[in-house]
Design a protein around this motif. Sequence first.
Motif, short mmCIF file in Angstrom:
data_model
loop_
_atom_site.label_atom_id
_atom_site.label_comp_id
_atom_site.label_asym_id
_atom_site.label_seq_id
_atom_site.Cartn_x
_atom_site.Cartn_y
_atom_site.Cartn_z
N GLU A 93 0.83 -1.20 0.00
CA GLU A 93 0.00 0.00 0.00
C GLU A 93 0.87 1.26 0.00
OE1 GLU A 93 -2.64 1.35 -0.57
OE2 GLU A 93 -3.92 -0.38 -0.83
N LYS A 94 0.26 2.34 -0.38
CA LYS A 94 0.93 3.64 -0.35
C LYS A 94 0.89 4.20 1.08
CE LYS A 94 -2.54 6.22 0.72
NZ LYS A 94 -2.56 6.97 1.93
N PRO A 95 1.79 5.07 1.53
CA PRO A 95 3.06 5.33 0.86
C PRO A 95 3.94 4.08 0.97
CG PRO A 95 3.06 6.35 3.02
CD PRO A 95 1.69 5.77 2.82
N MET A 96 4.80 3.90 -0.03
CA MET A 96 5.62 2.68 -0.08
C MET A 96 6.37 2.49 1.25
SD MET A 96 8.32 1.91 -3.05
CE MET A 96 9.42 0.51 -3.06
N ALA A 97 6.92 3.57 1.78
CA ALA A 97 7.57 3.58 3.10
C ALA A 97 7.70 5.04 3.51
CB ALA A 97 8.94 2.90 3.03
N ALA A 98 8.16 5.26 4.73
CA ALA A 98 8.25 6.64 5.23
C ALA A 98 9.47 7.37 4.67
CB ALA A 98 8.28 6.64 6.76
N THR A 99 10.48 6.63 4.22
CA THR A 99 11.71 7.27 3.73
C THR A 99 12.14 6.68 2.38
OG1 THR A 99 13.22 5.66 4.72
CG2 THR A 99 12.55 7.52 6.12
N PRO A 100 12.83 7.48 1.57
CA PRO A 100 13.36 6.94 0.31
C PRO A 100 14.33 5.78 0.54
CG PRO A 100 13.41 9.34 0.27
CD PRO A 100 13.02 8.94 1.67
N ASP A 101 15.13 5.84 1.62
CA ASP A 101 16.09 4.75 1.88
C ASP A 101 15.37 3.42 2.06
OD1 ASP A 101 18.15 6.46 1.72
OD2 ASP A 101 18.60 6.55 3.87
N ALA A 102 14.27 3.44 2.82
CA ALA A 102 13.50 2.20 3.03
C ALA A 102 12.95 1.70 1.70
CB ALA A 102 12.37 2.45 4.03
N CYS A 103 12.45 2.62 0.87
CA CYS A 103 11.93 2.22 -0.45
C CYS A 103 13.04 1.56 -1.28
CB CYS A 103 11.40 3.43 -1.22
SG CYS A 103 10.02 4.26 -0.44
N GLU A 104 14.22 2.15 -1.23
CA GLU A 104 15.33 1.60 -2.04
C GLU A 104 15.69 0.19 -1.57
OE1 GLU A 104 18.66 3.99 -3.10
OE2 GLU A 104 17.47 5.82 -3.14
N ARG A 105 15.67 -0.02 -0.26
CA ARG A 105 15.99 -1.37 0.25
C ARG A 105 14.94 -2.38 -0.23
NH1 ARG A 105 17.84 1.77 4.82
NH2 ARG A 105 15.81 1.64 5.83
#
Length: 350
Positions: A93-105
């Motif tokens: 679900e959105k948001p993918m994660a709270a931070t861009p770093d978490a999304c990248e992982r």
Amino acid sequence: MSEVMRFGLIGAGAIGKIRADALTKSNSCELVAVSDLDGARARSAAPEAIYYADANELVAAKDVDAIIISTPPPLHEPLAVAAASAGKHVLVEKPMAATPDACERMILAARKAGTLLTVGYNHRYFDALKLVRDVVASGDIGTLSHVRAYTGHSGLAEFKAPWMYDKEVMGGGALMDNGTHVIDLVRYMIGDPTEVFGFATNKVWKLGVEDEGIALLRTAEGTTASIEASWHEWRGYRFHIEAYGDRGLARAYYAPMMATVVKLDKPGGSKSVQRHFYPKAILREKVKGWQSTVIQTFVEELADFVAAANGKPHSGRLAVAADGLRAVQIAQATYASEATRDCVKLPALP
Ligand SMILES: NC(=O)c1ccc[n+]([C@@H]2O[C@H](COP(=O)([O-])OP(=O)(O)OC[C@H]3O[C@@H](n4cnc5c(N)ncnc54)[C@H](O)[C@@H]3O)[C@@H](O)[C@H]2O)c1
């Protein structure tokens, strides 16, 4: 993998329940497993599915091909990474994660495992949005110059739980919440922006996150967009998006669902105007509520998800992991711009 994709659902709350109903309605999907901290809620949302009190046990279950994660955002990364490592496809679900770093992982884990990772940007499947996107992509309104988008709801009066406006959990306020959908829709129209400028203020609710977010975007080709996300839309939930080209404009509005397309024979020339109404959707919502529109978008999104996971053609509307990351980056860049009063350049996608 069998013809029908076997899904596990983690999080059977407000949205998870609609996800469960959409899975049950989808020919290509079977809901075989469910997990929620609240066992009664999980069983009521998915009575035919096996219940797992521990989401990690669902992730490891052998008879699950794909997982929908519909929990609060802090669980998105650990569950998506574990699911990818277990060879499962994931819709988060959105948001993918709270931070861009978490999304990248999350992206790296899915890439390493060779599994599909998509983000629940179901607004792409709203009928009026599909029309506007198709008009833009067809070139019928000429070369795109600017897109203007707005989303609003009534903020604290709308939220069912404190985590929904907690910075640690959500990564921000209106832009990370309802705003994330229109950030994605804008990208869906203009392509990838390179620069972000913006404001984030909290004059109304004073919650420690913005209740008003304004983002200005520009692509490398010079197409611009303005996005406003509000938590003081006192008329209740709504959004609209307007795409302006050199030979016309296309506008989608919700709620109620409507669209307008204006086409010109040349810039400033004679125009034709088409108005699109969706009486079936409007009537259905009056009887069955907004969930009836959302479930339809989820069913279409699931059909694309299953096709994409099986390497088959699909509508092309599915929001992939990079779309989820970019939406988070744009919201966070707006916060950085508010703090520094500078324009923020977006990094290259991983
Ligand atoms: N696509 C959309 O339009 C849309 C709209 C609203 C919310 N959302 C997103 O959907 C997600 C869920 O939001 P919601 O409104 O349904 O929230 P909710 O609070 O109604 O539901 C969340 C559920 O997750 C469960 N949960 C929490 N921790 C868990 C764990 N460790 N294991 C299993 N279950 C756990 C909770 O018990 C709860 O039932 C969020 O990411 C939210 O941002 C999407």
